[in-house]
Design a protein around this motif. Sequence first.
Motif, PDB file in Angstrom:
ATOM      1  N   GLU A  38      86.060 -49.305  57.897  1.00 26.70           N
ATOM      2  CA  GLU A  38      86.124 -47.660  58.452  1.00 26.70           C
ATOM      3  C   GLU A  38      85.419 -46.606  58.619  1.00 26.70           C
ATOM      4  OE1 GLU A  38      88.986 -47.628  55.025  1.00 26.70           O
ATOM      5  OE2 GLU A  38      87.993 -49.341  56.620  1.00 26.70           O
ATOM      6  N   LEU A  41      82.184 -46.517  59.744  1.00 21.48           N
ATOM      7  CA  LEU A  41      80.997 -46.369  60.892  1.00 21.48           C
ATOM      8  C   LEU A  41      80.731 -44.919  61.206  1.00 21.48           C
ATOM      9  CD1 LEU A  41      85.143 -46.914  62.328  1.00 21.48           C
ATOM     10  CD2 LEU A  41      83.369 -48.530  62.820  1.00 21.48           C
ATOM     11  N   PRO A  42      80.082 -44.311  59.855  1.00 20.62           N
ATOM     12  CA  PRO A  42      79.412 -43.390  60.805  1.00 20.62           C
ATOM     13  C   PRO A  42      78.173 -43.176  61.082  1.00 20.62           C
ATOM     14  CG  PRO A  42      81.409 -42.220  58.760  1.00 20.62           C
ATOM     15  CD  PRO A  42      81.412 -44.025  59.296  1.00 20.62           C
ATOM     16  N   LYS A  44      77.376 -46.024  62.117  1.00 14.54           N
ATOM     17  CA  LYS A  44      77.079 -47.064  63.940  1.00 14.54           C
ATOM     18  C   LYS A  44      77.375 -45.735  65.033  1.00 14.54           C
ATOM     19  CE  LYS A  44      77.658 -50.162  67.175  1.00 14.54           C
ATOM     20  NZ  LYS A  44      76.630 -50.856  66.904  1.00 14.54           N
ATOM     21  N   GLU A  45      77.524 -44.896  64.676  1.00 18.11           N
ATOM     22  CA  GLU A  45      78.035 -43.694  65.118  1.00 18.11           C
ATOM     23  C   GLU A  45      76.321 -43.437  65.729  1.00 18.11           C
ATOM     24  OE1 GLU A  45      81.087 -40.934  64.544  1.00 18.11           O
ATOM     25  OE2 GLU A  45      82.220 -42.419  65.178  1.00 18.11           O
ATOM     26  N   LYS A  46      76.044 -43.301  64.600  1.00 16.36           N
ATOM     27  CA  LYS A  46      74.608 -42.286  64.103  1.00 16.36           C
ATOM     28  C   LYS A  46      73.423 -43.266  63.846  1.00 16.36           C
ATOM     29  CE  LYS A  46      71.761 -39.357  61.062  1.00 16.36           C
ATOM     30  NZ  LYS A  46      71.428 -39.194  59.128  1.00 16.36           N
ATOM     31  N   TYR A  47      73.331 -44.724  64.347  1.00 11.53           N
ATOM     32  CA  TYR A  47      71.951 -45.601  65.054  1.00 11.53           C
ATOM     33  C   TYR A  47      72.914 -46.374  65.860  1.00 11.53           C
ATOM     34  CZ  TYR A  47      69.444 -42.834  60.971  1.00 11.53           C
ATOM     35  OH  TYR A  47      69.529 -42.113  60.052  1.00 11.53           O
ATOM     36  N   PRO A  48      73.403 -46.050  66.847  1.00  3.39           N
ATOM     37  CA  PRO A  48      74.151 -47.188  67.817  1.00  3.39           C
ATOM     38  C   PRO A  48      73.450 -47.961  67.978  1.00  3.39           C
ATOM     39  CG  PRO A  48      73.098 -45.583  68.676  1.00  3.39           C
ATOM     40  CD  PRO A  48      73.247 -45.128  67.142  1.00  3.39           C
TER      41      PRO A  48
END
Length: 243
Positions: A38, A41-42, A44-48
């Motif tokens: 978890e 995840l930031p 992943k969200e920033k560099y999807p």
Amino acid sequence: MEGRRGIIMGASSGLGRSIAEILLQKGWRLGVAARREELLLPLKEKYPQQVVTACIDVNAEDAGERLLKLAGQLGGIELYFHVAGIGKQNMELEQDIEMDTVETNAKGFTRCITTMYNHLAENGGGHIAAISSIAGTKGLGAAPSYSATKAFQNTYLEALEQQSCMRRLNISISDIRPGFVATPLLGEQPHYPILMETERAAQEIVSAVLSNKHVHVLDWHYRLLTPLWRIVPRWLWRRLNIK
């Protein structure tokens, strides 16, 4: 740098997180792994389009299988970066602390490094980098298992580098040896000498790895100090109060 692919084991915080950010900004595609997915995840969200996350505990028996699966999701890798590790001062020699440190820094380290070394050997080669420590230079009474496991890592990486040459494998090794870096690993204790900020340390680490440095000691202070530590005779070293 765009299109290059790698895995960072231990990317949830501290140096691992900062190293991942720098490589992602350079256009790398990364598999980022940690015990607490978890916290990844930031990224992943920033560099999807660049990040694949994985929940991997280096102490779990299936850690190697999960790393190989992550490498497959990326379509292969050229860099495996092992940042995961633990360490505590342990003047009271609490056995749980010592055994947990050995489990993570020796057994977990070996489990992951050997998996990825064999993977690279079977797929044309690549680069293995690992964060060890200047603590491996000498046995530190304040942190016996930590300094011992870091010395293990130093020697293990050196051995793999020699083996790669013996087998004519295209695998290069980088042993990165920081001193004190202001990461969660140090807790909230402020009194560490020559303390490096995480971002500055990460920038120097990435530069060393991308330059294919075999061994790199962070910060010029420690590059001067560690050779001196090596020549301190044992009778004097055991009398030094180093914490």
